[in-house]
Motif scaffolding. Structure first.
Motif, PDB file in Angstrom:
ATOM      1  N   ALA A   1      -8.976  -2.606  -2.731  1.00  0.00           N
ATOM      2  CA  ALA A   1      -8.044  -1.187  -2.731  1.00  0.00           C
ATOM      3  C   ALA A   1      -8.911   0.053  -2.957  1.00  0.00           C
ATOM      4  CB  ALA A   1      -6.685  -1.260  -3.567  1.00  0.00           C
TER       5      ALA A   1
ATOM      6  N   LYS B   1       0.907  -1.516   0.110  1.00  0.00           N
ATOM      7  CA  LYS B   1       0.076  -0.146   0.121  1.00  0.00           C
ATOM      8  C   LYS B   1       0.876   1.599   0.229  1.00  0.00           C
ATOM      9  CE  LYS B   1      -3.852   1.769   2.881  1.00  0.00           C
ATOM     10  NZ  LYS B   1      -4.177   1.906   3.748  1.00  0.00           N
TER      11      LYS B   1
ATOM     12  N   GLU C   1      -7.036   8.512   1.539  1.00  0.00           N
ATOM     13  CA  GLU C   1      -5.240   7.716   1.650  1.00  0.00           C
ATOM     14  C   GLU C   1      -4.394   8.447   0.342  1.00  0.00           C
ATOM     15  OE1 GLU C   1      -2.302   5.106   4.670  1.00  0.00           O
ATOM     16  OE2 GLU C   1      -4.696   4.510   5.037  1.00  0.00           O
TER      17      GLU C   1
ATOM     18  N   LEU D   1       0.539   3.825  -2.946  1.00  0.00           N
ATOM     19  CA  LEU D   1      -0.001   5.352  -2.709  1.00  0.00           C
ATOM     20  C   LEU D   1       0.677   6.397  -3.398  1.00  0.00           C
ATOM     21  CD1 LEU D   1      -2.717   4.419   0.135  1.00  0.00           C
ATOM     22  CD2 LEU D   1      -3.031   4.530  -2.262  1.00  0.00           C
TER      23      LEU D   1
ATOM     24  N   ASP E   1     -10.959   1.781  -0.337  1.00  0.00           N
ATOM     25  CA  ASP E   1     -10.730   1.516   0.548  1.00  0.00           C
ATOM     26  C   ASP E   1      -9.643   3.013   0.912  1.00  0.00           C
ATOM     27  OD1 ASP E   1     -12.569   0.429   0.647  1.00  0.00           O
ATOM     28  OD2 ASP E   1     -11.740  -1.230   2.563  1.00  0.00           O
ATOM     29  N   TRP E   2      -8.500   2.918  -0.277  1.00  0.00           N
ATOM     30  CA  TRP E   2      -7.294   3.981   0.182  1.00  0.00           C
ATOM     31  C   TRP E   2      -7.181   5.391  -0.356  1.00  0.00           C
ATOM     32  CZ3 TRP E   2      -3.376  -0.512  -2.481  1.00  0.00           C
ATOM     33  CH2 TRP E   2      -3.211  -1.348  -1.795  1.00  0.00           C
TER      34      TRP E   2
END
Ligand code: NAD
Length: 519
Positions: free
Chosen positions: A316, A285, A322, A289, A318-319
């Motif tokens: 993914a 992750k 961020e 990102l 949910d990322w």
């Protein structure tokens, strides 16, 4: 002779501020080894994108000047094509050193005219420099093939030979790298070269031309003209020009491909893109990102290999929060300011266009998670700045997805599975680059094999190949059949002569005419 005199020269060459002064300087033409002032009555302003101040002017070369440039190429071709390959190699060995010695100077000129950060501008020069370094292997790259004894006493061999006068038409976004994809490859093969840099960023190309001259390239081997449509039409039409390399938008590239081909020229045309980054839920992750944010917003998104579209697969999704946080943390500033991550766009028109594409996304129902349209940069209020922008809930029929935005805008789509993501990428007309982020080798392999895109990164966000390979964009991002640099670049800039030769012993001499097809 040339080479010996070279070593007496001072290193590095003095190139700094040659083409700029406090009042808007005029960009010279480079014709027959001389930097000459154009007699044109039509001039365009070059702006600093961080301030919109006029920093220089560039002429639209007159017909007479363009003819003089191509004639100089034609004359120089006669001797340059016969110059020994070792001499050409030595010139490029010298050239790569001069570029290395002056990388900071070149980067400064890029930041001034194009706007990208100084660190990124050095990367621009460096990636072009790698192509120049690769040209120094020309003694291996230009080898032909041989097959002995194809029949009794008969051998066949091929020579790779230059074409003649070649031409390049460059875009604004890589003022060093893309011209360096073009003329060094053409010249080292023994061609002479007519270059038309982007009228928005010609300064760096002029510095590169001066260094090439200082490296020992004879007068007329490289000529440079400036301008827009008339210069492009001239290149597509002039009968002496045998091949055209183009990099830029689809609108210009398709036109040049068609017009150049119709006139019997070889054309390679690298064009626009919409590059997808597919994020699998098993990816690392942190790494993913950071890679995604760097590749979406670096160079303010003005890269043909920018990862401008993310497809978040499964969890993914949910990322997203961020991702937004990381994009928010990037610092928008003039490219020459310390700590700048994202510089300005090339022009007020580009800023306007990017802003309206963001708005079109909102109007069509996308969610604007981060809006960079009203970013204020202290001290640079007149610059063409747009901050990192993220649109989510984007669907494939929205304009912000179907058009290349070419700004710091990441559009985010979602997919339930790898197959759905592959399907989405393959339905998009462009085929320049893509990346998959995963820790699963089988997923990566499947993606690599099934996705119909020319350049694929596996946990690598901007997979621009090194010059021992070629830049293999495909589908809507490319026209032609031979790509830029690497083996394909050599193929583009050379033609093959095949020689079949027979040396018989005296007593095997043919006694009567052979009228049937030799078998
Ligand atoms: P552009 O097409 O506007 O300009 C490129 C060159 O073509 C310039 O020299 C320009 O003078 C000339 N030109 C512009 N419009 C023309 C027209 N209508 N007819 C004839 N000639 C024309 O491109 P740009 O804005 O300078 O560059 C950005 C574009 O380049 C983006 O689409 C980007 O994706 C693409 N690009 C592609 C690659 C690649 O390798 N695929 C690399 C860099 C940039």
């Amino acid at each position: 002779g040339i080479i010996r005199s070279l070593w007496k020269r001072k290193v590095p060459v003095q190139v700094g501020r040659m083409y700029y002064s406090s009042s808007p300087a005029t960009t010279k033409l480079f014709i027959d080894g001389k930097f000459v002032e154009s007699k044109s009555s039509e001039w365009l302003d070059i702006h600093n994108p961080a301030t919109n101040e006029v920093i220089a002017k560039v002429p639209k070369a007159t017909q007479e000047e363009m003819l003089a440039a191509v004639d100089s190429c034609s004359r120089a071709y006669r001797s340059w094509s016969e110059t020994s390959i070792l001499t050409r190699q030595q010139i490029f060995l010298r050239y790569q050193q001069l570029i290395k010695d002056n990388i900071k100077e070149l980067a400064k000129s890029i930041t001034l005219e194009q706007g990208k950060t100084l660190a990124d501008a050095e990367g621009d020069v460096f990636r072009g420099l790698q192509v120049v370094e690769h040209t120094c292997s020309i003694t291996s790259l230009m080898l032909g093939e041989t097959l002995p004894s194809i029949t009794r006493d008969m051998d066949t061999y091929t020579y790779r030979l230059p074409l003649g006068v070649c031409a390049g038409i460059a875009p604004f976004n890589f003022p060093a790298m893309i011209p360096l994809w073009m003329f060094p490859m053409g010249l080292v093969c023994g061609n002479t070269y007519l270059l038309k840099p982007s009228e928005r960023v010609p300064g760096c190309t002029m510095l590169l031309a001066k260094m090439l001259q200082d490296a020992g390239a004879p007068d007329g081997t490289l000529n440079i003209i400036h301008g827009q449509h008339a210069a492009v039409d001239f290149i597509c039409e002039h009968p002496a020009i045998r091949a055209i390399s183009f990099v830029g938008s689809n609108q210009a590239g398709e036109y040049i491909y068609e017009k150049g081909s119709k006139n019997g020229k070889r054309v390679q045309s690298n064009m626009g893109a919409k590059n997808h980054g597919v994020v699998m839920p098993d990816a690392n992750k942190e790494n993913t990102l950071n890679q995604l944010v760097g590749a979406a917003f670096g160079a303010a998104g003005q890269r043909c290999m920018a990862l401008s579209t993310a497809i978040l697969v499964g969890e993914a999704r949910d990322w997203l929060p961020e991702l937004v946080e990381r994009a928010k943390a990037l610092r928008v500033n003039a490219g020459d300011q310390p700590g700048a991550d994202v510089g300005p766009l090339i022009s007020p028109q580009a800023k306007e266009r990017v802003g309206s594409l963001i708005q079109s996304g909102v109007d069509e129902g996308a969610s604007l998670l981060l809006d960079g349209r009203n970013v204020q940069v202290k001290g640079y209020e007149n610059g063409n700045f747009v901050g990192p922008t993220i649109l989510s809930n984007v669907s494939v029929n929205m304009k912000c997805y179907t058009e290349e935005i070419f700004g710091p805008v990441l559009v985010v789509l979602e997919a339930d599975s790898l197959d759905d993501a592959i399907d989405m990428v393959n339905k998009n007309p462009y085929g320049n680059g893509t990346a998959i982020f995963t820790t699963n080798g089988a997923t990566a392999r499947k993606y690599t094999h099934q996705v119909d895109v020319g350049q694929i990164g596996v946990n690598v966000p901007i997979p621009v190949p090194l010059p021992m390979f070629s830049f293999t964009g495909s589908r809507g991002s490319f026209r032609g059949d031979t790509n830029f640099y690497g083996k394909q670049g050599i193929q583009f800039y050379t033609q093959i002569k095949t020689v079949t030769s027979q040396w018989k012993e005296e007593d095997a001499t043919l006694k009567t005419p052979a009228v049937t097809m030799p078998t």
